[in-house]
Motif scaffolding. Structure first.
Motif, mmCIF file in Angstrom:
data_model
loop_
_atom_site.group_PDB
_atom_site.id
_atom_site.type_symbol
_atom_site.label_atom_id
_atom_site.label_comp_id
_atom_site.label_asym_id
_atom_site.label_seq_id
_atom_site.Cartn_x
_atom_site.Cartn_y
_atom_site.Cartn_z
ATOM 1 N N ARG A 28 0.811 -1.227 0.000
ATOM 2 C CA ARG A 28 0.000 0.000 0.000
ATOM 3 C C ARG A 28 0.841 1.272 0.000
ATOM 4 N NH1 ARG A 28 -3.464 -2.441 4.461
ATOM 5 N NH2 ARG A 28 -2.173 -1.071 5.686
ATOM 6 N N ARG A 29 2.144 1.165 -0.188
ATOM 7 C CA ARG A 29 3.007 2.350 -0.260
ATOM 8 C C ARG A 29 2.913 2.954 -1.653
ATOM 9 N NH1 ARG A 29 6.548 5.609 2.893
ATOM 10 N NH2 ARG A 29 7.508 6.891 1.305
ATOM 11 N N ARG A 30 2.732 4.277 -1.762
ATOM 12 C CA ARG A 30 2.667 4.965 -3.045
ATOM 13 C C ARG A 30 4.072 5.092 -3.625
ATOM 14 N NH1 ARG A 30 -1.690 5.626 -5.500
ATOM 15 N NH2 ARG A 30 -0.880 7.421 -6.569
ATOM 16 N N VAL A 31 4.217 4.776 -4.914
ATOM 17 C CA VAL A 31 5.515 4.829 -5.591
ATOM 18 C C VAL A 31 5.339 5.387 -7.004
ATOM 19 C CG1 VAL A 31 6.525 2.904 -4.308
ATOM 20 C CG2 VAL A 31 5.271 2.446 -6.392
ATOM 21 N N ARG A 32 6.461 5.804 -7.580
ATOM 22 C CA ARG A 32 6.498 6.268 -8.972
ATOM 23 C C ARG A 32 7.553 5.460 -9.701
ATOM 24 N NH1 ARG A 32 4.843 10.823 -11.168
ATOM 25 N NH2 ARG A 32 4.743 11.899 -9.192
ATOM 26 N N LEU A 33 7.255 5.035 -10.920
ATOM 27 C CA LEU A 33 8.218 4.303 -11.735
ATOM 28 C C LEU A 33 9.126 5.319 -12.426
ATOM 29 C CD1 LEU A 33 9.031 1.480 -12.750
ATOM 30 C CD2 LEU A 33 7.566 1.893 -14.715
ATOM 31 N N VAL A 51 0.574 1.911 -6.448
ATOM 32 C CA VAL A 51 0.655 1.401 -5.089
ATOM 33 C C VAL A 51 1.341 0.037 -5.119
ATOM 34 C CG1 VAL A 51 -0.724 0.648 -3.115
ATOM 35 C CG2 VAL A 51 -1.487 2.574 -4.492
ATOM 36 N N VAL A 52 2.222 -0.209 -4.149
ATOM 37 C CA VAL A 52 2.824 -1.539 -4.045
ATOM 38 C C VAL A 52 1.697 -2.516 -3.715
ATOM 39 C CG1 VAL A 52 4.439 -2.997 -2.769
ATOM 40 C CG2 VAL A 52 5.053 -0.638 -3.310
ATOM 41 N N HIS A 91 12.101 -7.451 -6.393
ATOM 42 C CA HIS A 91 10.976 -7.021 -7.222
ATOM 43 C C HIS A 91 9.721 -6.921 -6.362
ATOM 44 C CE1 HIS A 91 13.671 -8.458 -10.337
ATOM 45 N NE2 HIS A 91 12.879 -7.960 -11.263
ATOM 46 N N CYS A 92 8.714 -6.218 -6.879
ATOM 47 C CA CYS A 92 7.395 -6.204 -6.261
ATOM 48 C C CYS A 92 6.371 -5.929 -7.351
ATOM 49 C CB CYS A 92 7.304 -5.153 -5.159
ATOM 50 S SG CYS A 92 7.378 -3.455 -5.746
ATOM 51 N N TYR A 93 5.122 -6.207 -7.062
ATOM 52 C CA TYR A 93 4.044 -5.918 -8.001
ATOM 53 C C TYR A 93 3.485 -4.544 -7.676
ATOM 54 C CZ TYR A 93 3.968 -10.659 -9.791
ATOM 55 O OH TYR A 93 4.302 -11.834 -10.391
ATOM 56 N N VAL A 94 3.290 -3.716 -8.711
ATOM 57 C CA VAL A 94 2.755 -2.364 -8.545
ATOM 58 C C VAL A 94 1.423 -2.271 -9.272
ATOM 59 C CG1 VAL A 94 3.164 0.089 -8.945
ATOM 60 C CG2 VAL A 94 5.084 -1.412 -8.397
ATOM 61 N N PHE A 95 0.416 -1.741 -8.590
ATOM 62 C CA PHE A 95 -0.902 -1.484 -9.165
ATOM 63 C C PHE A 95 -0.905 -0.022 -9.589
ATOM 64 C CE2 PHE A 95 -5.382 -0.257 -8.765
ATOM 65 C CZ PHE A 95 -5.965 -1.214 -9.571
ATOM 66 N N PHE A 96 -0.778 0.216 -10.908
ATOM 67 C CA PHE A 96 -0.678 1.579 -11.413
ATOM 68 C C PHE A 96 -2.046 2.244 -11.477
ATOM 69 C CE2 PHE A 96 3.229 -0.306 -13.051
ATOM 70 C CZ PHE A 96 4.140 0.646 -12.634
ATOM 71 N N ASP A 97 -2.061 3.551 -11.169
ATOM 72 C CA ASP A 97 -3.293 4.325 -11.227
ATOM 73 C C ASP A 97 -3.777 4.418 -12.666
ATOM 74 O OD1 ASP A 97 -2.932 4.771 -8.520
ATOM 75 O OD2 ASP A 97 -1.979 6.718 -8.818
ATOM 76 N N PRO A 98 -5.096 4.384 -12.891
ATOM 77 C CA PRO A 98 -5.619 4.523 -14.257
ATOM 78 C C PRO A 98 -5.409 5.939 -14.780
ATOM 79 C CG PRO A 98 -7.402 4.384 -12.671
ATOM 80 C CD PRO A 98 -6.144 4.156 -11.916
#
Length: 78
Positions: free
Chosen positions: A11-16, A38-39, A50-57
């Motif tokens: 649930r941590r906000r990140v930017r690629l 979000v992670v 690595h981790c899976y990121v759920f990108f904002d639409p």
């Protein structure tokens, strides 16, 4: 990986901010450069970095964008 221990959590906000090159630019994580998300899930060995990121639409996107990303390519947001 060692530095990510301070901020890496679900649930941590990140930017690629970076992505590895690919043979076909129509596929791969580089399509999401500069996007935030979000992670979603942490990975275990042998992909502990690595981790899976759920990108904002963006715009009219309707399909969930969940991609595996390297920790070195992610920047935590405040």
């Amino acid at each position: 990986m060692r530095n990510a221990g301070n901020w890496l959590a679900v649930r941590r906000r990140v930017r690629l901010i970076d992505a590895p090159g690919t043979v076909d630019p129509a596929f791969g994580i580089q399509r999401y450069l500069g996007r935030t998300g979000v992670v979603w899930r942490l990975c275990k060995e042998p992909f502990a970095d690595h981790c899976y990121v759920f990108f904002d639409p963006v715009g009219g996107e309707r399909v969930a964008k969940i991609e595996m990303a390297e920790l070195r390519d992610l920047d935590p947001l405040p």
